[in-house]
Write a protein that holds these residues in place. Structure first.
Motif, PDB file in Angstrom:
ATOM      1  N   VAL A 102      36.286   2.153  35.672  1.00  0.00           N
ATOM      2  CA  VAL A 102      36.182   3.600  35.502  1.00  0.00           C
ATOM      3  C   VAL A 102      35.771   3.891  34.060  1.00  0.00           C
ATOM      4  CG1 VAL A 102      37.566   5.719  35.459  1.00  0.00           C
ATOM      5  CG2 VAL A 102      37.971   4.008  37.238  1.00  0.00           C
ATOM      6  N   ASP A 103      34.952   4.919  33.870  1.00  0.00           N
ATOM      7  CA  ASP A 103      34.615   5.382  32.522  1.00  0.00           C
ATOM      8  C   ASP A 103      35.349   6.700  32.285  1.00  0.00           C
ATOM      9  OD1 ASP A 103      33.604   6.178  30.113  1.00  0.00           O
ATOM     10  OD2 ASP A 103      31.499   5.836  30.645  1.00  0.00           O
ATOM     11  N   PRO A 104      36.496   6.649  31.598  1.00  0.00           N
ATOM     12  CA  PRO A 104      37.283   7.872  31.389  1.00  0.00           C
ATOM     13  C   PRO A 104      36.508   8.973  30.671  1.00  0.00           C
ATOM     14  CG  PRO A 104      38.583   5.942  30.832  1.00  0.00           C
ATOM     15  CD  PRO A 104      37.166   5.470  31.050  1.00  0.00           C
ATOM     16  N   ALA A 105      35.508   8.606  29.879  1.00  0.00           N
ATOM     17  CA  ALA A 105      34.730   9.615  29.159  1.00  0.00           C
ATOM     18  C   ALA A 105      33.923  10.495  30.116  1.00  0.00           C
ATOM     19  CB  ALA A 105      33.788   8.939  28.160  1.00  0.00           C
ATOM     20  N   HIS A 146      41.241  -0.089  38.371  1.00  0.00           N
ATOM     21  CA  HIS A 146      39.994  -0.864  38.331  1.00  0.00           C
ATOM     22  C   HIS A 146      39.707  -1.386  36.919  1.00  0.00           C
ATOM     23  CE1 HIS A 146      38.886   0.684  42.283  1.00  0.00           C
ATOM     24  NE2 HIS A 146      39.064   1.910  41.839  1.00  0.00           N
ATOM     25  N   GLY A 147      40.443  -0.907  35.929  1.00  0.00           N
ATOM     26  CA  GLY A 147      40.128  -1.173  34.536  1.00  0.00           C
ATOM     27  C   GLY A 147      39.190  -0.109  34.005  1.00  0.00           C
ATOM     28  N   SER A 148      38.967  -0.130  32.707  1.00  0.00           N
ATOM     29  CA  SER A 148      38.063   0.835  32.072  1.00  0.00           C
ATOM     30  C   SER A 148      36.808   0.122  31.574  1.00  0.00           C
ATOM     31  CB  SER A 148      38.758   1.527  30.894  1.00  0.00           C
ATOM     32  OG  SER A 148      39.008   0.589  29.868  1.00  0.00           O
ATOM     33  N   VAL A 149      35.744   0.893  31.425  1.00  0.00           N
ATOM     34  CA  VAL A 149      34.491   0.342  30.905  1.00  0.00           C
ATOM     35  C   VAL A 149      34.729  -0.294  29.532  1.00  0.00           C
ATOM     36  CG1 VAL A 149      32.210   0.985  30.020  1.00  0.00           C
ATOM     37  CG2 VAL A 149      32.980   1.829  32.255  1.00  0.00           C
ATOM     38  N   SER A 150      35.513   0.356  28.690  1.00  0.00           N
ATOM     39  CA  SER A 150      35.751  -0.184  27.342  1.00  0.00           C
ATOM     40  C   SER A 150      36.524  -1.496  27.386  1.00  0.00           C
ATOM     41  CB  SER A 150      36.484   0.840  26.472  1.00  0.00           C
ATOM     42  OG  SER A 150      37.737   1.181  27.040  1.00  0.00           O
ATOM     43  N   LEU A 151      37.448  -1.644  28.338  1.00  0.00           N
ATOM     44  CA  LEU A 151      38.188  -2.898  28.487  1.00  0.00           C
ATOM     45  C   LEU A 151      37.233  -4.037  28.832  1.00  0.00           C
ATOM     46  CD1 LEU A 151      40.792  -4.610  28.899  1.00  0.00           C
ATOM     47  CD2 LEU A 151      40.811  -3.770  31.260  1.00  0.00           C
ATOM     48  N   PHE A 152      36.344  -3.810  29.784  1.00  0.00           N
ATOM     49  CA  PHE A 152      35.401  -4.861  30.172  1.00  0.00           C
ATOM     50  C   PHE A 152      34.430  -5.167  29.035  1.00  0.00           C
ATOM     51  CE2 PHE A 152      37.187  -4.067  34.264  1.00  0.00           C
ATOM     52  CZ  PHE A 152      36.959  -5.218  35.014  1.00  0.00           C
ATOM     53  N   ALA A 153      33.950  -4.129  28.339  1.00  0.00           N
ATOM     54  CA  ALA A 153      33.037  -4.352  27.215  1.00  0.00           C
ATOM     55  C   ALA A 153      33.705  -5.164  26.120  1.00  0.00           C
ATOM     56  CB  ALA A 153      32.548  -3.010  26.671  1.00  0.00           C
ATOM     57  N   ARG A 173      28.745  -6.886  30.282  1.00  0.00           N
ATOM     58  CA  ARG A 173      27.676  -5.911  30.044  1.00  0.00           C
ATOM     59  C   ARG A 173      27.500  -5.045  31.282  1.00  0.00           C
ATOM     60  NH1 ARG A 173      22.741  -7.098  32.319  1.00  0.00           N
ATOM     61  NH2 ARG A 173      22.667  -9.092  33.399  1.00  0.00           N
ATOM     62  N   GLU A 174      27.168  -3.805  31.042  1.00  0.00           N
ATOM     63  CA  GLU A 174      26.941  -2.876  32.142  1.00  0.00           C
ATOM     64  C   GLU A 174      25.599  -3.180  32.787  1.00  0.00           C
ATOM     65  OE1 GLU A 174      26.253   1.880  32.640  1.00  0.00           O
ATOM     66  OE2 GLU A 174      27.870   1.245  31.282  1.00  0.00           O
ATOM     67  N   VAL A 175      25.595  -3.339  34.117  1.00  0.00           N
ATOM     68  CA  VAL A 175      24.344  -3.603  34.827  1.00  0.00           C
ATOM     69  C   VAL A 175      23.891  -2.422  35.674  1.00  0.00           C
ATOM     70  CG1 VAL A 175      24.595  -6.111  34.809  1.00  0.00           C
ATOM     71  CG2 VAL A 175      25.507  -4.809  36.744  1.00  0.00           C
ATOM     72  N   SER A 176      24.810  -1.502  35.983  1.00  0.00           N
ATOM     73  CA  SER A 176      24.400  -0.291  36.698  1.00  0.00           C
ATOM     74  C   SER A 176      25.513   0.744  36.660  1.00  0.00           C
ATOM     75  CB  SER A 176      24.017  -0.604  38.152  1.00  0.00           C
ATOM     76  OG  SER A 176      25.164  -0.850  38.919  1.00  0.00           O
ATOM     77  N   ARG A 229      31.707   5.486  37.280  1.00  0.00           N
ATOM     78  CA  ARG A 229      31.987   4.092  37.650  1.00  0.00           C
ATOM     79  C   ARG A 229      30.794   3.222  37.278  1.00  0.00           C
ATOM     80  NH1 ARG A 229      35.628   3.250  41.803  1.00  0.00           N
ATOM     81  NH2 ARG A 229      35.469   1.026  41.312  1.00  0.00           N
ATOM     82  N   ALA A 230      31.084   2.058  36.707  1.00  0.00           N
ATOM     83  CA  ALA A 230      30.042   1.123  36.308  1.00  0.00           C
ATOM     84  C   ALA A 230      30.226  -0.196  37.027  1.00  0.00           C
ATOM     85  CB  ALA A 230      30.103   0.892  34.796  1.00  0.00           C
ATOM     86  N   VAL A 231      29.138  -0.930  37.172  1.00  0.00           N
ATOM     87  CA  VAL A 231      29.201  -2.339  37.550  1.00  0.00           C
ATOM     88  C   VAL A 231      28.983  -3.111  36.262  1.00  0.00           C
ATOM     89  CG1 VAL A 231      28.167  -4.225  38.875  1.00  0.00           C
ATOM     90  CG2 VAL A 231      28.332  -1.938  39.871  1.00  0.00           C
ATOM     91  N   MET A 232      29.949  -3.964  35.922  1.00  0.00           N
ATOM     92  CA  MET A 232      29.842  -4.737  34.695  1.00  0.00           C
ATOM     93  C   MET A 232      29.949  -6.213  35.040  1.00  0.00           C
ATOM     94  SD  MET A 232      31.764  -2.283  31.953  1.00  0.00           S
ATOM     95  CE  MET A 232      30.918  -3.033  30.561  1.00  0.00           C
ATOM     96  N   GLN A 233      29.168  -7.021  34.323  1.00  0.00           N
ATOM     97  CA  GLN A 233      29.092  -8.443  34.634  1.00  0.00           C
ATOM     98  C   GLN A 233      29.240  -9.290  33.371  1.00  0.00           C
ATOM     99  OE1 GLN A 233      25.374  -9.308  36.610  1.00  0.00           O
ATOM    100  NE2 GLN A 233      26.247  -8.876  38.629  1.00  0.00           N
ATOM    101  N   LEU A 234      29.783 -10.476  33.620  1.00  0.00           N
ATOM    102  CA  LEU A 234      29.828 -11.516  32.598  1.00  0.00           C
ATOM    103  C   LEU A 234      29.218 -12.762  33.214  1.00  0.00           C
ATOM    104  CD1 LEU A 234      30.804 -12.328  29.750  1.00  0.00           C
ATOM    105  CD2 LEU A 234      32.939 -13.072  30.828  1.00  0.00           C
ATOM    106  N   ASP A 235      28.126 -13.235  32.626  1.00  0.00           N
ATOM    107  CA  ASP A 235      27.442 -14.437  33.099  1.00  0.00           C
ATOM    108  C   ASP A 235      28.104 -15.639  32.474  1.00  0.00           C
ATOM    109  OD1 ASP A 235      25.731 -16.519  33.710  1.00  0.00           O
ATOM    110  OD2 ASP A 235      23.906 -15.463  33.119  1.00  0.00           O
ATOM    111  N   LEU A 236      28.714 -16.481  33.297  1.00  0.00           N
ATOM    112  CA  LEU A 236      29.441 -17.645  32.782  1.00  0.00           C
ATOM    113  C   LEU A 236      28.547 -18.847  32.550  1.00  0.00           C
ATOM    114  CD1 LEU A 236      32.726 -17.392  34.903  1.00  0.00           C
ATOM    115  CD2 LEU A 236      32.218 -16.411  32.666  1.00  0.00           C
ATOM    116  N   THR A 237      27.272 -18.735  32.874  1.00  0.00           N
ATOM    117  CA  THR A 237      26.361 -19.847  32.653  1.00  0.00           C
ATOM    118  C   THR A 237      25.617 -19.724  31.337  1.00  0.00           C
ATOM    119  OG1 THR A 237      24.473 -18.784  33.762  1.00  0.00           O
ATOM    120  CG2 THR A 237      26.010 -20.055  35.140  1.00  0.00           C
ATOM    121  N   ALA A 238      25.723 -18.559  30.699  1.00  0.00           N
ATOM    122  CA  ALA A 238      24.966 -18.310  29.463  1.00  0.00           C
ATOM    123  C   ALA A 238      25.586 -19.071  28.289  1.00  0.00           C
ATOM    124  CB  ALA A 238      24.945 -16.826  29.166  1.00  0.00           C
TER     125      ALA A 238
END
Length: 197
Positions: free
Chosen positions: A152-155, A167-174, A179-182, A188-197
């Protein structure tokens, strides 16, 4: 200021009474036990603590890897984060927020963080951040390629209760390197962390 230690462990390695302490006896966690995303609408309509707690207990016993991690603050069980391969969460397939993911819906290498629980009295102490980092470590050890969250993006909301932040907050995931992908919806955002990078 007192030094505190936050330890994160797989739910499979925690005594069940610690899990019960975290989920509590009132509020949403005590009735859901992180089963909402695993049930269809008909199942959810009849769900209760009496049905959901035994389901989570069985999943902890039967699933490898375990379905999440617990947080301990100086030895006290204080929080939970649900994280599993995304196909384990049947309801996600039908949710608008998932439409924003660039990943294939049934890819077992994509793990999803769906839920946080932090006990009342222990919030705003960095437990959510530690839980998310522990969830990522758990997913990495179990072969995840990508970890996704749908925070969730409380802002973008006029008011957000603590219950709505499960669900957590956008700032927590950042803060944990996601990174936000959509943005399927403005709040609400979809955020991802690529573990292969």
């Amino acid at each position: 200021m007192t030094n505190t230690t936050i330890d994160i462990v797989s739910i499979a390695d925690a005594p069940w009474h610690d899990v019960q302490t975290v989920f509590g006896t009132r509020g949403d966690p005590s009735s859901c036990w992180c089963q909402y995303f695993k049930m269809d609408n008909a199942e959810w309509k009849t769900a209760s603590r009496a049905t959901c707690e035994p389901l989570l207990k069985q999943q902890v016993r039967d699933l490898d890897p375990a379905p999440g991690v617990l947080a301990y603050l100086d030895g006290e069980p204080v929080g939970w984060c649900a994280v599993e391969p995304r196909p384990k969460y049947r309801r996600l397939d039908r949710m608008r927020v998932l439409a924003g993911s660039p990943e294939q819906p049934h890819d077992d290498s994509v793990w999803a963080v769906t839920c946080f629980v932090v006990r009342v009295g222990f919030r705003k102490r960095g437990i959510g951040k530690a839980l998310l980092a522990g969830a990522v470590d758990h997913a990495r050890r179990c072969g995840a390629r990508v970890v996704e969250g749908y925070p969730v993006d409380p802002a973008e909301r006029e008011k957000v209760s603590s219950a709505e932040l499960y669900h957590g907050s956008v700032s927590l995931f950042a803060a944990n390197g996601f990174r936000e992908v959509s943005r399927p919806t403005p709040d609400r955002a979809v955020m991802q962390l690529d573990l292969t990078a």
